[in-house]
Scaffold this motif. Structure first.
Motif, short mmCIF file in Angstrom:
data_model
loop_
_atom_site.label_atom_id
_atom_site.label_comp_id
_atom_site.label_asym_id
_atom_site.label_seq_id
_atom_site.Cartn_x
_atom_site.Cartn_y
_atom_site.Cartn_z
N TYR A 123 0.81 -1.21 0.00
CA TYR A 123 0.00 0.00 0.00
C TYR A 123 0.85 1.27 0.00
O TYR A 123 0.37 2.33 -0.41
N GLN A 125 -4.52 1.83 -2.17
CA GLN A 125 -4.19 3.24 -2.24
C GLN A 125 -4.82 3.92 -3.46
O GLN A 125 -4.79 5.14 -3.58
N ASN A 173 -6.36 -0.64 7.41
CA ASN A 173 -6.29 0.77 7.08
C ASN A 173 -5.42 0.88 5.83
O ASN A 173 -4.75 -0.08 5.45
N GLY A 215 -2.78 4.54 7.20
CA GLY A 215 -3.33 5.41 8.21
C GLY A 215 -4.72 5.95 7.90
O GLY A 215 -5.33 6.59 8.77
N ARG A 216 -5.23 5.69 6.73
CA ARG A 216 -6.57 6.15 6.36
C ARG A 216 -7.58 5.06 6.70
O ARG A 216 -7.43 3.91 6.27
N ASN A 217 -8.60 5.40 7.47
CA ASN A 217 -9.57 4.40 7.92
C ASN A 217 -10.47 3.95 6.77
O ASN A 217 -10.59 4.63 5.74
N HIS A 245 -13.28 5.99 4.77
CA HIS A 245 -12.92 7.18 4.00
C HIS A 245 -13.78 7.25 2.73
O HIS A 245 -13.97 6.24 2.05
N GLU A 290 -13.27 8.14 -0.21
CA GLU A 290 -12.66 7.69 -1.46
C GLU A 290 -12.77 6.19 -1.66
O GLU A 290 -12.61 5.70 -2.79
N SER A 336 -14.85 1.94 12.30
CA SER A 336 -14.97 2.89 11.20
C SER A 336 -16.05 2.46 10.22
O SER A 336 -16.84 3.29 9.73
#
Length: 336
Positions: free
Chosen positions: A84, A122, A148, A151-153, A156, A158, A207
């Motif tokens: 990622y 990603q 994740n 670091g993005r849950n 998100h 996107e 999340s």
């Protein structure tokens, strides 16, 4: 009785390593022997140890499956090869290589293996497209993704195309911890795994619940690795918090209880009381046999642990393979 079907296993064959190295030399996997059964696996310059022989050696894998009384494995990529942190085009190419190879193994051994994909998370649009290719063209049964994305849950915005694709395909999405949070405080005692892995799975679950993903896609099939982390134990706190606080209601306008009930959980709890508690709370139809093969934090005892638990024969059969065969497209064929 259905055959035993282990939904949580990893594989990275030497052929996969060679193809990845040819496609992306800067992340080329390398193995260094520790002894005849254990290796250091280095990918993109990051070493992991030990990587057991069963992770790449099919003969050893089949022998270990026999010893563990596992009839069918669902193959997935190793967390070390998610990539990622790399540019999207590289990750997409390496994901496709691994997915093609997993499909090849399933085709060669259809009575022993099913497969799920790895995705370039990603790049969510590419991840959705690769999931569709993996399910529709390669006949894989879904995907294993990290808890994740750097670091993005997982709630998100996107990532919405991926969840929409997963729901439309009706495939299994297995959430596996990666790049765990609170790393600075977890450096000692292997706490990055002992606490960090289940913690990050719990953050992912929360999340998905409070971000409304589970509510927007009520039929989505998401399985949480390692018994769901701390999710089953703290589910009551989440429900209570939603009722008494405004913050949890931001994206979830109804109680989280129904969303929590939609998750599936693997059996990797490493203890009979915790496994029995999980089955009591989630129901046998939402608990799937898992081993985390071939890693040392997995278990060769998953089948025997289920058989030893205080469960009805019907519930044992459901957990050992009945539910997985019913919910995975083509799973009944592999379990025949």
């Amino acid at each position: 009785m259905p055959r035993t079907l282990d939904v949580h296993t990893h594989i990275l064959t030497e052929e996969m390593m060679g193809l990845i190295a040819k496609e992306a030399p800067k992340v080329a996997p390398r193995m260094t022997a520790i002894d005849k059964d254990s290796f250091i696996l280095e990918i993109a310059g990051t070493p992991y140890r030990p990587f057991p022989r069963g992770g790449f050696d099919l003969e050893r894998r089949f022998a270990d499956m026999a010893a563990a009384e596992v009839d069918v494995q669902v193959l997935s990529a190793t967390p070390q090869s998610y990539l990622y942190e790399q540019e999207a085009s590289l990750a997409a190419a390496c994901a496709a290589i691994q997915n093609d190879q997993i499909a090849k193994l399933v085709a060669a051994h259809p009575d022993r293996f099913l497969g799920i994909a790895t995705l370039p998370m990603q790049a969510p649009e590419r991840a959705a497209a690769e999931l569709e290719r993996a399910v529709r063209s390669l006949k894989l049964r879904g995907a294993m993704i990290g808890s994740n994305v750097m670091g993005r849950n997982l709630d998100h915005p996107e990532l919405e195309p991926l969840w929409a694709a997963a729901a439309a395909l009706g495939c299994l999405m297995l959430i596996h911890p990666v790049n765990v949070g609170a790393a600075e405080r977890l450096r000692s005692y292997y706490l990055n795994n002992l606490i960090g892995n289940p913690l990050d799975t719990t953050i992912a679950a929360a999340s998905l619940v409070f971000g409304g993903v589970m509510e927007r896609y009520p039929n989505i099939k998401i399985c949480l690795a390692h018994g769901g982390g701390f999710t089953p134990y703290q589910a009551g706190r989440w429900v209570h918090g939603w009722h008494v606080r405004n913050e949890p209601k931001k994206s979830l306008k109804v109680s989280p209880e129904a969303s929590l009930r939609r998750f599936y959980y693997d059996t990797i709890t490493h203890a009979r009381p915790q496994l029995e508690s999980l089955v009591t709370w989630a129901g046998a139809s939402h608990v799937l046999l898992g081993s985390d093969y071939p890693y040392d934090m997995g278990t060769f005892e998953c089948v025997r642990q289920v058989r030893a638990a205080s469960l009805s024969e019907a519930d044992r059969a459901t957990i050992l393979g009945g539910q997985a065969q019913a919910m995975l497209p083509g799973g009944a064929k592999a379990g025949a």
